[in-house]
Structures are given as structure tokens and as C-alpha cells.
Design an enzyme around this catalytic site. Structure first.
Site, PDB file in Angstrom:
ATOM      1  N   LEU A 480       0.874  -1.173   0.000  1.00 28.73           N
ATOM      2  CA  LEU A 480       0.000   0.000   0.000  1.00 28.73           C
ATOM      3  C   LEU A 480       0.912   1.224   0.000  1.00 28.73           C
ATOM      4  O   LEU A 480       1.774   1.373   0.864  1.00 28.73           O
ATOM      5  CB  LEU A 480      -0.903   0.017   1.238  1.00 28.73           C
ATOM      6  CG  LEU A 480      -1.687   1.324   1.430  1.00 28.73           C
ATOM      7  CD1 LEU A 480      -2.684   1.526   0.299  1.00 28.73           C
ATOM      8  CD2 LEU A 480      -2.420   1.318   2.766  1.00 28.73           C
ATOM      9  N   GLU A 481       0.728   2.081  -1.017  1.00 35.59           N
ATOM     10  CA  GLU A 481       1.525   3.306  -1.101  1.00 35.59           C
ATOM     11  C   GLU A 481       0.634   4.435  -0.583  1.00 35.59           C
ATOM     12  O   GLU A 481      -0.367   4.784  -1.209  1.00 35.59           O
ATOM     13  CB  GLU A 481       1.927   3.541  -2.568  1.00 35.59           C
ATOM     14  CG  GLU A 481       2.787   4.751  -2.807  1.00 35.59           C
ATOM     15  CD  GLU A 481       3.164   4.905  -4.289  1.00 35.59           C
ATOM     16  OE1 GLU A 481       2.365   4.511  -5.170  1.00 35.59           O
ATOM     17  OE2 GLU A 481       4.259   5.425  -4.567  1.00 35.59           O
ATOM     18  N   VAL A 482       0.984   4.977   0.569  1.00 32.61           N
ATOM     19  CA  VAL A 482       0.209   6.070   1.151  1.00 32.61           C
ATOM     20  C   VAL A 482       0.830   7.382   0.669  1.00 32.61           C
ATOM     21  O   VAL A 482       2.048   7.566   0.763  1.00 32.61           O
ATOM     22  CB  VAL A 482       0.222   5.992   2.687  1.00 32.61           C
ATOM     23  CG1 VAL A 482      -0.348   7.257   3.301  1.00 32.61           C
ATOM     24  CG2 VAL A 482      -0.581   4.780   3.155  1.00 32.61           C
TER      25      VAL A 482
END
Ligand code: NAI
Length: 730
Positions: A480-482
Site C-alpha cells: 500500500l503506497e500512502v
């Protein structure tokens, strides 16, 4: 302080508890050989002890394996081989004692690696039926092999084929499967584990119990390693393991299956296979020696070093709150709302519900919601089929997802995630609606390319707007790339990072920008592949070059999967931001105009017929639309791979210098877990370090001379080349 506690009961059974003081779990540390010597020596000499129950003093785990930091400190092959010899001797000490005083291993929670090898050295194994209990030899995942006798004792216990399944894939099995395989002798509820173990220990000591060890018939569930060759030849050879010819076929077949899977990039499974083979063919002594010596080779090899670094990076990320200020705490997330029930929306709703968080799913109409629910139900059903989930658990998870075509039921949502169409206007409109309908919620966008700051422009509370970039398929892709925009608050970041971890993702936090990190480095890589194609190369040669480099699929196939139109759209967005450097080669737009959108349109670079053939076949009619026509001439494989990969490395260096990335570590993990960058090459930054910045710059300059500015080396790379520096310390 000792790692063991011993309590001898009046029945003559010693309860031996492994419990390393001050540690949350038991690992096999540097001192374990002396610890074993001391405790098992004492038990051997104590006349009051007739039998032993070996269990863990930790409430939720047995022994999780070797202490990896200890392994990382080892410098030479000889040292590593000696460590394995010592571990083998320690296990053999257990086995020898068991001949006089039977030892029953009582297993609850993970018994992995050296932990399982310890259990294998005991006379009898009982596991709890808890979902926490899992048994496995995950060493190959760190580029190693089981080196405390596992490659010898496991095949002796459960047969060659089934143990290859466990050793070569590094996967763990649950109690029921372990019982079926004969890996454990009994499965019992946790409450009675130690009592049953005690009883069995006494029965063994009195000669009243003889473990039943019939190896599972291969017909009764073909191991994975043989499934690929599940043809008549094998099935007729039921006694495959019992005779030398059958065994030779088995090992050959396993080697072939490995080669097809690893392309020769991962030596560990092959060496583990070799250790098993030597033991089977030449006896355990030779087997143990081979196991230790191959372990020595692997431990100091580059592949294992890279995989261990990745392991530590993910461990660090688990502890990383995503913000630098430790006083910032995440807010609790008790309810999530999901806008868009398409491919991504349904996937995100699934992972959220799977983590036990209620989700409200919204789409335009019932048909769209129906499709989304069907997608979620299908993933759950698959898990029921594979016995990972009971029907009841499936129903409970599904019940957490409720649907609507309006904003009803969203007022109390803590986080609203949008996965509607990739269109700035649409996303901004949705944001305004959410601010009105769910006033306390964080608004997270799953855009794959639009800057979060742009989406947030009309926001009244921009501090609560953030990017949550998932990867497809959401239930399988670990990253997950925040994305933190300039106005996003630290509390919002910390809350979303905590949520991401809760739903099982490895989370990196990047700063806002067009394409963030992952899409941004992917584009020049794909673009370079397009240039190579436009110069006249063949589709299959481009894909083969990058699969051989270690990517799971090549760029052409990836374009088909993502959608050529989607790729073109993202390319356009990036081109507007970065100009010439990422400009697609002329003529590429013809593909989309021609309806060639990739797999979804059954028309792309490859054929998607109904033939059912697994082999990918290039759709040669695509060449009519490309320069060069049907006559294709491909450059050498290494040049194709180098051009594409250097584009990615160079762009990653730009992202680090611009502050899009917080660290090289995040850049490596993002590329590996989000884009399939080959783990054994450690990510773009580790890869650049392994070549040396000077060499990377020199290669880039060579391509720059030929193809111009798009290969211009990133200033950071140039600096490192001059100073002899590295992206990673040490
Ligand atoms: P999709 O087309 O499968 O799903 C979009 C869904 O949103 C449709 O069901 C549509 O009816 C619904 N929708 C549109 N406007 C809406 C609104 N105002 N309210 C509620 N629902 C609405 O698209 P997909 O592939 O799921 O992509 C969605 C987003 O995720 C896009 O921003 C895309 O860039 C991003 N993304 C896609 C990835 C992929 O691999 N497909 C990967 C990462 C991000």
C-alpha cells in the site's frame, strides 16, 4: 539466564519449557547449542525422569526459527557451515536422548524453521488445532535451506515428494494438513495439549504406544511438486519413492519445476533439493554434511543477503508510524466507506472486511454493486474451497459489507476511500460530496496517478485528504503506497498507515507528486519497452528479456493486463508533468484508436482466444500498426533489459532526491512489493549499490549518447558516482 525451565512431575515426566527471557518469541540464538547441551545433559542423567514433554513457555508460539540477526552477522562460508554442523549436533543430541527417554513435542502457535527441526528430532509430535498453529520450513524465503537436519528428517518422516513441497516452497501447513501428512501424530484442542503430551510420553516410555507412520499414498493427494506432471506416467508409478528409478524421476521433475519457476535466479530451493537427494541416495551422514556445506554457500551469497535485507526492511516498516513525530497517534478506524465497487473498490472492500472492519460500499446502481459483491464473494469462496476459512467465517466477513447507491450509512464512517473513475473532475466532485455527507471522515483516494494535492483543491478540510494507492489484485498484492500531500496532517497519515497495516499491507509513505513513486518509476520503464518495440523489436523478445532479469511478467504483457488505454492515459498525465523525458514513441496512439486495449478487449499484444492454451502467443497483427511492420529485429536481451531497468533506477533516484521518497528502503520495498521488481536483486537502490553508482552513470551516459536526454543520469546518481557513495549504508 537459561532458555529452558524444567519441571519434573511425580509421574516421571519432565516438562521442558523453552522460554527465552525478555523476548516475545523463542528463536534459536547463538548460545542455543550450549543451552541444549546443558538442559538435555541434565535430563539424561536425572534418574527421576522417564520421559519428556517439550513445549514453549511463550503463550502463542513454539519456536519461530533461527535468530536472523545472528545469521546476518556471519561473515564467512566456513563459519556458516560450522553453525549448521553445530545445530545438527544439537538436534542429534535431542534424538539420542529420545532413544532412552522419549520426547514428545507439544506444539502450539508457529513451529517454523529451526523450531520445526527441533520438533522433528523428537519421538512424537502433537499440535493444537488452533488457527495460530502452523508448521513449516520457510528458510528458502530468505535464500537459505533448513540447516538443522530438516532436509534429512522431514523426508524420512513424511516421504520425499511431500517434504519437497514444504521445503522448496517455504510454505507452512496447518494442523489438519500436518496430521494428514504425518508431520504430527495428533491434533488436539489447546486446553488438553500438555496433558495429552504427558500421557503419550509415558505410554512411549512404557512401550505401550508405537507411532503409526504410514506415509501418505501419492494417489491420495498429489504434492504440488508433482502436480505439473500429473500425467499417466507418474500416477502409474505409485511406488515412485520406493525404487531408485522412481526417485530419479521425482528429483528430475522437481528440478525442472524449480527451473521453470525461478529461472535459475534463486539457488536456495535447488540446493535444498540437492541436500535431500544426497541424503536419500547416500544416507543421512552424507546428507547432513551436504546440508551444512550448501547452507554455508547460501548464507554468504548475494541472493540470501538481499532477501534478508528485505525481511528486515519489512520488519522496520511494521514499526514505522509513517510520521516522524512520535507524539502523533492514529485515530481509531471502526468503519470504512468505499466509493466505487469496480475492480479496485471491491478488492479494497474485501481486504477491509477480512480484517474485521465494517464497510459500506457505494456505486451508481444495483448492477455495479452486484458485480462488486460477486467479486468479494468469489474471493471468500475460493478460501473456503482451500480450507482457509470456514463457511461461518465467510458469512461473517460477507456480512460486514453493506451496500448502497447513495450516501446513507456513511455519516459515521472514519475513513472514506474512493476508487471511482480516474478523472480529476469526478474525484473532486466525489470529495465535495463526502465532506458534506461524512463530516468527520478522512478522504482517501486510490488514484494511480493524479496528485492528491490537485484532488484536494476544492476541499474544506485538506488536512484530511490523502492517497491510498492499492495494487491489483488488491487481495494478493502486498503493497500500500500512502501519499501525503502538502496539507495532509500527520494524524491523517498515521491513521491511514495504521489502517493499512491492519488490513495486512506493507505500507510505505511517499510525498505527493504526479505518479507518486510507483507509477512514476513504472512509466519510464514501460516507455522504454515501447521505444524498443517501435525500433522494430519483437514483443516476445522484450518480455523474455525482463522475465529473465527476474520480473514476474514482461512489460508488454503487463501493458495488456493493465489496459493499453489506461497506460496511455497515465502516460499522458506523466508527460504533461515531466515533458519529453517520458514521451511515448510516436505512433503508439494508433493502438488505442484501433481498439487494442489489452486483455479486457481480448485484443492487445498477445492473443486471447478461446483455445485455452496457457502458452502466450503474440498477436502478430499488432505489428501492422507499428513501425517496422512484420519484419522484427530485436537487440540483444541484455540491452533490452538494461535500457528498461536503468530507466526505472534513474527515475527512482530522481524521486529520492526530490523527496517523493522518505528513504531508499521505501523505494526498494515499493518496487518489489508493488511492481514485481525481482527480490533477489534487492530493489532499484540495492541494485544500483551492487553495480556501483559510477557504473550506473557510465551505462546511462552510453545510452544517452545514442538516444538522447531521456537517459540523462539523475544528479544524485552523479554525485554518488563522484563521491563513491551508496544509497544504503553498509
Ligand atoms: P472500475 O472502472 O473497475 O471501477 C470504477 C467504479 O466506480 C465503477 O463501478 C463505477 O460505476 C464507479 N463509480 C464511478 N463514479 C462513481 C461515484 N460517483 N460514486 C460511486 N461509484 C462511482 O475502475 P478500477 O480499475 O476499479 O479503478 C478505480 C480507481 O482505482 C481509478 O482511480 C484507478 O486509477 C485506480 N487504480 C486502479 C488500478 C488497477 O489496476 N485497475 C490500480 C491502482 C489504482
Amino acid at each position: 539466564m537459561s532458555a529452558f525451565r524444567v519441571e519434573v512431575g511425580p509421574d516421571g515426566v519432565a516438562l521442558l519449557l523453552m522460554d527465552i527471557p525478555g523476548e516475545p518469541v523463542n528463536t534459536l540464538r547463538g548460545s542455543f547449542q550450549e543451552d541444549f547441551e546443558e538442559v538435555f545433559g541434565k535430563i539424561a542423567e536425572d534418574p527421576a525422569v522417564k520421559a519428556v514433554v517439550l513445549a514453549s513457555g511463550k503463550p502463542e508460539s513454539f519456536v519461530v526459527g533461527a535468530d536472523i540477526e545472528m545469521l546476518q552477522r556471519i561473515q564467512t562460508q566456513a563459519e556458516a557451515t560450522a553453525l549448521s554442523r553445530g545445530a545438527q549436533a544439537a538436534m542429534s543430541r535431542v534424538e539420542q536422548l529420545g532413544k532412552r527417554k522419549p520426547i514428545v513435542a507439544a506444539l502450539h502457535g508457529p513451529a517454523l524453521g529451526g523450531g520445526l527441526e527441533l520438533a522433528l528430532a523428537c519421538n512424537y509430535r502433537i499440535a493444537t488445532d488452533s488457527p495460530r498453529t502452523q508448521l513449516g520450513l520457510p528458510e528458502v524465503q530468505l535464500g537459505l535451506l533448513p540447516a538443522a537436519g530438516g532436509t534429512q528428517r522431514l523426508p524420512a518422516l513424511i516421504g520425499i515428494a511431500h517434504s519437497l513441497d514444504i521445503i522448496l516452497a517455504g510454505k507452512s501447513v496447518r494442523p489438519a494438513k500436518a496430521r494428514k501428512l504425518g508431520l504430527v501424530d495428533e491434533v488436539v484442542p489447546r486446553a488438553i495439549l500438555r496433558d495429552v503430551a504427558r500421557r503419550r510420553a509415558l505410554e512411549l516410555a512404557k512401550g505401550e504406544l508405537r507411532p503409526q507412520r504410514t506415509k501418505l499414498d501419492l494417489k491420495g493427494g498429489l504434492p504440488r511438486i508433482l502436480r505439473s506432471m500429473a500425467d499417466a506416467e507418474v500416477l502409474q508409478t505409485v511406488a515412485l519413492e520406493e525404487n531408485p528409478v522412481g526417485r530419479r524421476i521425482l528429483f528430475q521433475q522437481a528440478r525442472k519445476a524449480l527451473q521453470a519457476k525461478t529461472h535459475g535466479h534463486y539457488p536456495a530451493p535447488e540446493k535444498a533439493l540437492e541436500a535431500v537427494r544426497v541424503g536419500v541416495e547416500k544416507g543421512p551422514e552424507e546428507g547432513y554434511r551436504t546440508e551444512a556445506s550448501l547452507f554455508g554457500e547460501l548464507l554468504v551469497g548475494d541472493v540470501s543477503r538481499r532477501l534478508v535485507e528485505i525481511f528486515f526492511a519489512t520488519q522496520e516498516l511494521k514499526k514505522d508510524s509513517g510520521v516522524d513525530d512520535p507524539s502523533v497517534k492514529p485515530r481509531p478506524v471502526n468503519k470504512v466507506a468505499m466509493l466505487g465497487a469496480g475492480l479496485m473498490g471491491a478488492g479494497i472492500a474485501y481486504v477491509t472486511a477480512d480484517a474485521g472492519i465494517p464497510v459500506r460500499l457505494k456505486d451508481k446502481d444495483d448492477a455495479a454493486l452486484g458485480r462488486g459483491l460477486k467479486q468479494i464473494a468469489a474471493i471468500l469462496e475460493e478460501r473456503v474451497k482451500r480450507r482457509r476459512l470456514t463457511r461461518r467465517e465467510r458469512d461473517e466477513k460477507l456480512a460486514l459489507v453493506t451496500v448502497a447507491t447513495d450516501y446513507s450509512g456513511m455519516k459515521t464512517a472514519d475513513v472514506v476511500i474512493e476508487a471511482v473513475f480516474e478523472d480529476l473532475k469526478v474525484k473532486q466532485a466525489v470529495l465535495r460530496e463526502v465532506e458534506r455527507e461524512a463530516p468527520n471522515a478522512i478522504f482517501a483516494s486510490n488514484t494511480s496517478s493524479l496528485p492528491i494535492g490537485k484532488i484536494a483543491e476544492p476541499a474544506e478540510r485538506p488536512d484530511k485528504v490523502i492517497g491510498m494507492h492499492f495494487f491489483s489484485p488488491v487481495n494478493k498484492m502486498p503493497l500500500l503506497e500512502v501519499v501525503r500531500a502538502s496539507k495532509t496532517s500527520s494524524e491523517t497519515v498515521a491513521t491511514i498507515v495504521a489502517l493499512g497495516k491492519k488490513i495486512g499491507k506493507t505500507v510505505i509513505v511517499v510525498n505527493d507528486g504526479v505518479g507518486f513513486y510507483t507509477s512514476r518509476i513504472l512509466l519510464p520503464y514501460m516507455n522504454e519497452a515501447s521505444h524498443i518495440l517501435s525500433e522494430g523489436a519483437a514483443v516476445e523478445d522484450i518480455d523474455k528479456a525482463l522475465v529473465d532479469f527476474g520480473f514476474p511478467v514482461g512489460p508488454m504483457q503487463l501493458m495488456d493486463e493493465v489496459g493499453i488505454d489506461v497506460g496511455a492515459k497515465v502516460a499522458h498525465i506523466l508527460e504533461e508533468a515531466f515533458g519529453e523525458r517520458v514521451k511515448a514513441p510516436a505512433g503508439f496512439e494508433k493502438l488505442v484508436e484501433n481498439g487494442r486495449l489489452g486483455r479486457k478487449a481480448k485484443k492487445g499484444f498477445y492473443l486471447y482466444g478461446e483455445s485455452g492454451s496457457k502458452e502466450k502467443v503474440v498477436d502478430r497483427t499488432v505489428y501492422e500498426l507499428l513501425p517496422g511492420g512484420q519484419r522484427r529485429h530485436s537487440p540483444p536481451q541484455n540491452e533490452i533489459a538494461e535500457r528498461c531497468v536503468l530507466q526505472m533506477v534513474n527515475e527512482a533516484a530522481l524521486c529520492l532526491a526530490e523527496g517523493i521518497l522518505r528513504s531508499a528502503r521505501d523505494g526498494d520495498i515499493g518496487a518489489i512489493f508493488g511492481l514485481g521488481w525481482p527480490p533477489f536483486r534487492g530493489g532499484p537502490f540495492r541494485y544500483a549499490d551492487s553495480l556501483g553508482a559510477a557504473q550506473v552513470v557510465e551505462k546511462l551516459r552510453r545510452w544517452q549518447d545514442k538516444f538522447g536526454a531521456r537517459f540523462s543520469p539523475a544528479p544524485l546518481l552523479q554525485d554518488l558516482a563522484k563521491s563513491g557513495g551508496r544509497f544504503h549504508k553498509g
